[in-house]
Design an enzyme around this catalytic site. Structure first.
Site, short mmCIF file in Angstrom:
data_model
loop_
_atom_site.label_atom_id
_atom_site.label_comp_id
_atom_site.label_asym_id
_atom_site.label_seq_id
_atom_site.Cartn_x
_atom_site.Cartn_y
_atom_site.Cartn_z
N SER A 74 0.80 -1.24 0.00
CA SER A 74 0.00 0.00 0.00
C SER A 74 0.83 1.28 0.00
O SER A 74 0.26 2.37 -0.18
CB SER A 74 -0.94 0.02 1.20
OG SER A 74 -1.99 -0.87 0.98
N LYS A 90 0.35 3.48 -2.89
CA LYS A 90 -0.81 4.37 -2.98
C LYS A 90 -0.44 5.85 -2.80
O LYS A 90 -1.17 6.73 -3.22
CB LYS A 90 -1.85 3.95 -1.94
CG LYS A 90 -2.40 2.54 -2.20
CD LYS A 90 -3.24 2.02 -1.05
CE LYS A 90 -3.67 0.57 -1.31
NZ LYS A 90 -4.42 0.01 -0.17
N TYR A 110 -4.10 -2.53 -9.90
CA TYR A 110 -3.90 -2.30 -8.45
C TYR A 110 -2.94 -3.35 -7.88
O TYR A 110 -1.99 -3.01 -7.15
CB TYR A 110 -5.27 -2.36 -7.77
CG TYR A 110 -5.23 -2.38 -6.26
CD1 TYR A 110 -5.15 -1.19 -5.54
CD2 TYR A 110 -5.27 -3.58 -5.55
CE1 TYR A 110 -5.12 -1.20 -4.15
CE2 TYR A 110 -5.24 -3.60 -4.17
CZ TYR A 110 -5.15 -2.42 -3.47
OH TYR A 110 -5.11 -2.43 -2.10
N TYR A 114 -4.22 3.72 8.43
CA TYR A 114 -5.57 3.14 8.56
C TYR A 114 -6.17 3.43 9.93
O TYR A 114 -6.11 4.55 10.41
CB TYR A 114 -5.52 1.64 8.26
CG TYR A 114 -4.84 1.34 6.96
CD1 TYR A 114 -5.40 1.80 5.76
CD2 TYR A 114 -3.64 0.66 6.88
CE1 TYR A 114 -4.79 1.56 4.55
CE2 TYR A 114 -3.02 0.40 5.66
CZ TYR A 114 -3.61 0.86 4.51
OH TYR A 114 -3.01 0.63 3.32
N VAL A 158 1.25 -3.79 3.87
CA VAL A 158 1.26 -5.10 4.55
C VAL A 158 2.50 -5.95 4.25
O VAL A 158 2.66 -7.01 4.82
CB VAL A 158 -0.02 -5.94 4.28
CG1 VAL A 158 -1.23 -5.35 4.97
CG2 VAL A 158 -0.25 -6.14 2.80
#
Ligand code: GLN
Length: 302
Positions: free
Chosen positions: A63, A66, A187, A238, A256
């Site tokens: 991630s 992103k 993605y 998060y 992760v």
């Protein structure tokens, strides 16, 4: 400030917790990675790079990609982007489906999976190939070879039911322009990009220096760099973003794969990596290392 000494000390300081937590298990390719590794790199706005531990070992950035997809779409679309994604922390797990239906297909922010799928969709429309656009930005900024790990990508594709559910829900609300399969593929490919701490910190240096990289090239406007940092601070870890702001006080983005990228505006980009994760999916040793880094340097935005 002796950053080499500080990074060396951090390796020693976190050693007792490295290997004590499990890596991500829902992507089998990540579960197979030796959790007893830890690396840290610091890339300063002056062009210096320091590192210690396993800082040249490649890992799956997941991630953290992103941050770069968001930067690319923000540079192209500006404020129009926010018609399709909100800018608030979600308080839920990164792959939660709950809020998305409740909020009629507009994801809470660009860093949870639903929001990142929308950003990937937009980047794909803008460029014709979202994942290679991110890869090329990271190659240009790091000066190194950057590629997706085909095993990690295949492993995630085979177990990606939750992301597929999110993508179908987004599509049902008309918030994807490309086919669900295309968006998921792109993605997964950018999440599977493999980099080491050094290359990641160097690639993100523009976020610490008003959008300009070490060569003076403007990757983002100063205003957009500020906004990406703000979103990293509020949403980057998060449902643990509040706790991280309390402990560390820096804009950051986790993945992760066990990596965390953190920005000290005006000073440096820091990349830490250790595969063992806590319950919110953030590297436990990585958070501890950044906590120690801000304590040692006094570099925090608060
Ligand atoms: N590719 C991962 C997923 O979609 C990324 C999640 C993460 O790093 N938090 O589940």
């Amino acid at each position: 400030m002796d950053l080499q000494r500080i990074t060396d000390d951090i390796v020693a300081k976190v050693a007792p917790i490295v290997g004590q937590y499990p890596p991500a298990d829902y992507i089998p390719g990540l579960k197979a990675i030796d959790p007893s590794q830890f690396g840290i790199a610091v890339a300063t706005v002056n062009g210096e790079v320091y590192g210690a531990g396993n800082w040249t070992t490649p890992f799956s950035i997941q991630s953290i990609s992103k941050v770069f997809t968001l930067a690319l779409v923000l540079a192209a679309d500006g404020e129009d982007l926010w018609r399709r994604v909100f800018r608030e922390p979600s308080g839920n797990a990164f792959n939660s489906l709950l809020q998305l239906e409740h909020e009629a297909g507009i994801p809470r922010n660009p860093f949870i999976n639903a929001g990142a799928l929308v950003i990937t969709d937009r980047l794909h429309t803008l460029t014709g190939n979202a994942s290679s656009t991110v890869r090329d930005l990271l190659r240009a900024e790091s000066g190194s070879t950057v590629d997706p790990d085909p095993n990690i990508a295949a492993s995630e594709a085979a177990h990606g039911h939750r992301n597929a559910a999110l993508a179908h829900l987004l599509s049902s609300y008309g918030n994807l322009d490309n086919p669900v399969e295309t968006v998921l593929h792109e993605y997964i490919q950018h999440c599977a990009l493999t980099m080491n701490c050094r290359d990641l910190a160097v690639s993100a240096r523009f976020l610490a220096s008003n959008g300009r990289d070490a060569n003076g090239h403007m990757v983002l406007s100063a205003s957009h760099a500020k906004r990406v940092n703000a979103l990293m601070l509020t949403c980057g870890l998060y449902d643990a973003a509040g706790e991280f702001a309390y402990r560390v006080g820096l804009p950051a983005k986790s993945g992760v794969g066990g990596g965390i990228l953190a920005i000290v505006p005006g000073k440096c980009a820091i990349s830490v990596w250790s595969p063992g994760l806590g319950k919110s999916g953030n590297s436990v040793a990585g958070v501890a290392a950044l906590d120690e880094f801000t304590n040692r340097t006094g570099w925090s935005i608060f």
